[in-house]
Design an enzyme around this catalytic site. Structure first.
Site, PDB file in Angstrom:
ATOM      1  N   SER A  64       0.703  -1.180  -0.156  1.00  0.00           N
ATOM      2  CA  SER A  64      -0.522   0.234   0.371  1.00  0.00           C
ATOM      3  C   SER A  64       0.842   1.100  -0.087  1.00  0.00           C
ATOM      4  CB  SER A  64      -1.368  -0.140   1.527  1.00  0.00           C
ATOM      5  OG  SER A  64      -2.346  -0.531   1.238  1.00  0.00           O
ATOM      6  N   LYS A  67       0.067   3.519  -2.700  1.00  0.00           N
ATOM      7  CA  LYS A  67      -0.853   4.515  -2.696  1.00  0.00           C
ATOM      8  C   LYS A  67      -0.580   6.075  -3.235  1.00  0.00           C
ATOM      9  CE  LYS A  67      -4.123   0.978  -0.970  1.00  0.00           C
ATOM     10  NZ  LYS A  67      -4.904   0.233   0.057  1.00  0.00           N
ATOM     11  N   TYR A 190      -3.548  -2.911 -10.253  1.00  0.00           N
ATOM     12  CA  TYR A 190      -3.271  -1.932  -9.051  1.00  0.00           C
ATOM     13  C   TYR A 190      -2.220  -3.192  -8.220  1.00  0.00           C
ATOM     14  CZ  TYR A 190      -4.317  -2.670  -4.443  1.00  0.00           C
ATOM     15  OH  TYR A 190      -4.243  -2.211  -2.291  1.00  0.00           O
ATOM     16  N   TYR A 242      -3.960   3.804   7.581  1.00  0.00           N
ATOM     17  CA  TYR A 242      -5.442   2.861   8.143  1.00  0.00           C
ATOM     18  C   TYR A 242      -5.947   3.734   8.794  1.00  0.00           C
ATOM     19  CZ  TYR A 242      -2.535  -0.242   5.500  1.00  0.00           C
ATOM     20  OH  TYR A 242      -1.414  -0.805   4.458  1.00  0.00           O
ATOM     21  N   VAL A 260       0.618  -3.429   4.162  1.00  0.00           N
ATOM     22  CA  VAL A 260       0.883  -4.981   4.683  1.00  0.00           C
ATOM     23  C   VAL A 260       2.211  -5.484   4.905  1.00  0.00           C
ATOM     24  CG1 VAL A 260      -1.095  -5.380   4.411  1.00  0.00           C
ATOM     25  CG2 VAL A 260      -0.045  -6.088   2.876  1.00  0.00           C
TER      26      VAL A 260
HETATM   27  N1  GLU Z   1      -2.005  -6.394  -2.065  1.00  0.00           N
HETATM   28  C1  GLU Z   1      -2.396  -5.944  -0.442  1.00  0.00           C
HETATM   29  C2  GLU Z   1      -3.909  -5.615  -1.060  1.00  0.00           C
HETATM   30  O1  GLU Z   1      -4.348  -4.758  -2.024  1.00  0.00           O
HETATM   31  C3  GLU Z   1      -2.312  -4.332  -0.229  1.00  0.00           C
HETATM   32  C4  GLU Z   1      -2.397  -3.675   1.204  1.00  0.00           C
HETATM   33  C5  GLU Z   1      -2.231  -2.878   2.174  1.00  0.00           C
HETATM   34  O2  GLU Z   1      -0.385  -3.378   1.605  1.00  0.00           O
HETATM   35  O3  GLU Z   1      -2.502  -2.332   2.482  1.00  0.00           O
HETATM   36  O4  GLU Z   1      -5.162  -5.715  -0.636  1.00  0.00           O
END
Ligand code: GLU
Length: 468
Positions: A64, A67, A190, A242, A260
């Site tokens: 993430s 992003k 993504y 988060y 994550v």
């Molecule tokens: N590939 C993960 C998902 O989209 C990334 C989640 C993350 O790092 O928060 O579920």
């Protein structure tokens, strides 16, 4: 000289690795299989210096933390109006993979939750040439990191094979008319962006590039426009960690993003970037040691963005040797002859602006690169308005470090900036209980005027190397 900063980071690492709670993400086998004990930390300064500790060169997938980068790219390619029409900037307070959109506008709340990140991905897709669209994205990430990044194919295949929830989110967006491209293209981009391989060092350089308004301080390349960086940092501040974002902003006070895989990227605008990697996650999905390290760095180094100290630029205003400013102390003919030959070995650094961790780090770097040019250095604080406790500690540490190499460090403090507040300390001394000793030994080398410091430096030259 910068090894003072390095030693401090080494100590941070030692205290962080004590924390062994939390769970490694295991929604795909590749993430579950990593060594949970890994810990890498990197600090990149806005002028380009870089410090690394532990597993800072171990690769992992960006997840993430991608992003904010894709959001920056979408804004660059499409402009604010087009992106804002499809994607909000409000914190959601919900889990990152919540299937949620604003009930009135149908826009995802922000680009840091999956729904928003998938919309951002859709905006950088090239429906006519998906490979070219992804290549452009990878070029952008690579420019931020200052080196060519690649995709971890195994992680990508796993994300793709198990991504039912992200597909559900994508098809919901499609049903609401938010996507302009084939939903499979958007979600595939993504998955790929989450699988880009980076290291903690890369994260620190990416963060420092954001800190420097989009200019990569390692490569000098302009990666992103400053107004876009400002928007990205704003969204990271309110939505980056988060659903732990509020606590993070209060305690750490740095725009940040976690992933994550155990990645944390944090930015102090105008000053520095931090990258941490450690796979065990807390209940919010943030790296336990990553959060611990950032909390420590922020409180020890005074990095909270709302510390009101001004910014860390333009610290060394000018530098010259003392042939231009000899002391008025009377010397006999022999001494004057020695001094005439050696005054170029004493350098004066006129400092300006507030002294903070960042500005002192740049002073240490400067002394380090000049180290062949002087036997004594005089730091003149005549134009310094404030010096926080940590920068005072670093000044005193500089003095001790020069002394260890047979040289002399002197400080000129006409306005008594250093004694305005009690409690100056050095990074190391504070941990070793040597607080007072450090302060005492430093006091003897602080002078009220440049001419007195120059005179002391001349005495040092006259004493000759044998006596030092
Ligand atoms: N590939 C993960 C998902 O989209 C990334 C989640 C993350 O790092 O928060 O579920």
């Amino acid at each position: 000289m910068p090894s003072m900063v390095q030693r401090y980071l080494d100590q941070i690492a030692l205290t962080c690795v004590d924390a062994d709670e939390g769970q490694v993400a295991d929604y795909i086998p590749e993430l579950g299989a990593v060594n949970p004990d890994q810990f890498g930390l990197a600090l990149a300064m806005h002028r380009g210096s870089l410090y690394t500790v532990g597993d800072a060169h171990v690769p992992f997938t960006i997840q993430s933390v991608s992003k904010p980068l894709t959001y920056a790219l979408a804004l660059s390619l499409r402009g604010f109006d087009a992106v804002d029409a499809k994607l909000g900037v409000e914190p959601s307070g919900e889990a990152f993979n919540e299937i949620s959109v604003d009930p009135a506008t149908h826009r995802p709340k922000n680009p840091m939750i999956n729904a928003g990140a998938i919309v951002a991905a859709s905006l950088v897709c090239d429906p006519n040439d998906p490979a070219a669209g992804f290549a452009r994205l990878l070029d952008c990430y690579s420019a931020f990191a200052g080196r060519s990044l690649v995709v971890d194919e195994a992680v990508y295949q796993s994300e793709k094979a198990t991504g039912a929830r992200n597909r559900a989110i994508t098809y919901m967006l499609e049903s609401l008319g938010i996507l302009d491209v084939d939903p499979e293209l958007a979600v595939d981009l993504y998955f790929r962006q989450c699988s880009v391989r980076v290291t903690a060092e890369d994260l620190a350089v990416i963060a420092a590039t954001l800190a420097a308004g989009g200019n990569n301080p390692r490569t000098g390349r302009e990666v992103c426009a400053p107004h876009i960086v400002r928007r990205v940092l704003s969204v990271m501040t309110t939505c980056g960690m988060y659903d732990g974002a509020g606590d993070w902003v209060s305690a750490v006070g740095l725009p940040a993003k976690s992933g994550v895989s155990g990645a944390v990227l944090a930015v102090l605008p105008g000053q520095l970037g931090i990258g941490v990697f450690s796979p065990r996650l807390d209940e919010h999905g943030n790296s336990v040691r990553g959060v611990t390290a950032c909390r420590r760095l922020s409180s020890d180094l005074g990095l909270h963005m709302f510390n009101v100290v001004g910014e860390g630029r333009a610290t060394v205003r000018s530098s010259y040797d003392i042939r231009e400013v000899p002391s008025e102390t009377p010397r006999d003919g022999r001494d004057e002859a020695i001094l005439r030959a050696r005054r170029d070995r004493v350098r004066v650094y006129d400092l300006q602006g507030p002294l903070t961790f960042t500005s002192m780090e740049s002073v240490l770097q400067r002394l380090d690169s000049d180290s062949q040019r002087f036997d004594a250095a005089i730091l003149n604080l005549g134009r310094v308005e404030t010096a926080d406790a940590l920068s005072r500690g670093m000044l005193f540490g500089m003095h001790a470090q020069l002394e260890n190499s047979g040289r002399l460090g002197l400080v000129v403090d006409p306005d008594r900036v250093l004694s305005r507040e009690a409690g100056a300390w050095t990074l190391d001394a504070v941990r070793q209980g040597k607080l007072m000793a450090a302060v005492e030994s430093a006091r003897t080398h602080v002078y009220p005027s440049l001419s007195e410091a120059v005179s002391a430096a001349e005495d040092f030259l006259l004493a000759g190397p044998r006596l030092r």
